[in-house]
Design a protein around this motif. Structure first.
Motif: not given
Length: 360
Positions: A50, A54, A57, A189-190, A193, A212-213, A216-217, A220
């Protein structure tokens, strides 16, 4: 409106059911043993994969935007990792190894100096005030009793070597899984979600995707930002240590870079070995080391972190202290490292759920 239709009543029932489930699981712990073993096995490889995901990515996203095929972008990320590791091994590792060898060579002299201090204190303890003599006597008795109490643990420690070997084999096996897990994370990964959102009603799909967005932000920002900030802190420490000509400057700077990932406590942990080295090299350097650490943390806290990580986490310092102390007591060093990002994720979920609840 009937009582069963009131929101507070539904929330109360949900809390009661949750606590009941927790109670039943606690009573039937044996049912969770396979799950715990599975989580312990996959925890390390998934965490490492993970983190690498990140970090890699942005490169994969950039290459895909440049019309590069996804599979080729993923391979480019792997090549970047390999080149980075190769560069560290060829350029940094030899210097660190050289400084560690010098440290080991100087260790007997350092121990001899400490023994001389102890001998001096013992020979002149009668010159100290009585309360200091009593404290020294109590401390020596405590050390002796602790040693006697732990003699019996030596056999257990020897027997525990086999457990350590088994754990080491599990770690190696886990590390082998990292490249495979990372590949599928970068490749698919995309899809995570949308795959999760299908388990929720269509009316809640947008809310779930939004949560989820945000999660993720947050993750990251924390991982990418923390890595950059730690690297900058390590460079600042190295420059400062080289200016004052501190022994083992590279090793101490690398140690400071790694401990910087521990929120709040990292700088205090990093400065301890630097201060000890300064004491043996030249006591005057202790002041310089403290100044260097203070300057580096001021630059990191007021310039670097705000510009790199922004206010995404936005956690009060007192909250950070409480979280670290609690996680350290419950889980140990692993909890101290991961408690802040976990808290940030939980905070994102709670904030979004409350927002959805109020607008419903």
């Amino acid at each position: 409106m009937a009582l069963v239709e009131k929101r507070w009543f539904k929330v109360m029932i949900a809390i009661i059911l949750f606590l009941l489930i927790v109670l039943l699981l606690n009573i039937n712990k044996f049912l969770l043993v396979p799950v715990v073993v599975l989580l312990q096995t996959i925890f390390l490889p998934f965490v490492l994969a993970g983190i690498l995901y990140y970090l890699c990515r942005p490169l994969v996203t950039f290459l895909v935007k440049q019309k590069c095929p996804k599979w080729l972008a993923v391979i480019a990320a792997y090549v970047a990792i390999i080149l980075f590791v190769y560069g560290v091994v060829k350029l940094v590792a030899p210097a660190i190894n050289d400084q560690l060898e010098r440290f080991v060579a100087n260790l007997p002299a350092m121990i001899s100096t400490v023994m001389e201090w102890i001998t001096y204190v013992q020979e002149n303890r009668t010159t100290f005030p009585s309360f200091i003599q009593d404290a020294m006597l109590t401390a020596s008795q405590d050390i002796e009793s602790k040693l006697q109490e732990n003699v019996g643990n030596i056999a257990n420690g020897i027997l525990g070597v086999f457990g350590v070997i088994g754990g080491f084999i599990n770690i190696i096996f886990g590390l082998v899984l990292v490249p495979f897990i990372l590949f599928y994370m970068l490749k698919d990964g995309h899809r995570f979600a949308p795959s999760v959102s299908v388990f929720f009603p269509r009316s809640k799909k947008e809310n779930v995707l939004s949560i989820l967005k945000d999660m993720d932000k947050t993750i990251a920002t924390y991982i990418q930002g923390q890595m950059i900030v730690s690297l900058i802190v390590g460079i600042l420490l190295l420059i400062g240590y080289l200016i004052i000509d501190l022994n083992y400057s590279l090793v101490l700077a690398v140690f400071g870079m790694f401990t910087n990932v521990i929120p709040f406590l990292g700088p205090y942990i990093a400065v301890i070995p630097a201060l000890l080295v300064a004491v043996f090299q030249d006591p005057m350097l202790v002041l310089y080391v403290a100044i260097i650490m203070l300057v580096a943390q001021q630059i990191e806290g007021n310039i670097v972190s705000p510009n790199i990580m922004g206010k995404t986490l936005n956690i009060h310092p007192l909250t950070i202290i409480v979280l670290i102390l609690t996680a350290g007591s419950l889980v140990g060093i692993v909890g101290v490292i991961f408690v802040i990002p976990l808290y940030s994720i939980v905070k994102v979920i709670v904030v979004n759920v409350v927002k959805i609840y109020r607008t419903a």
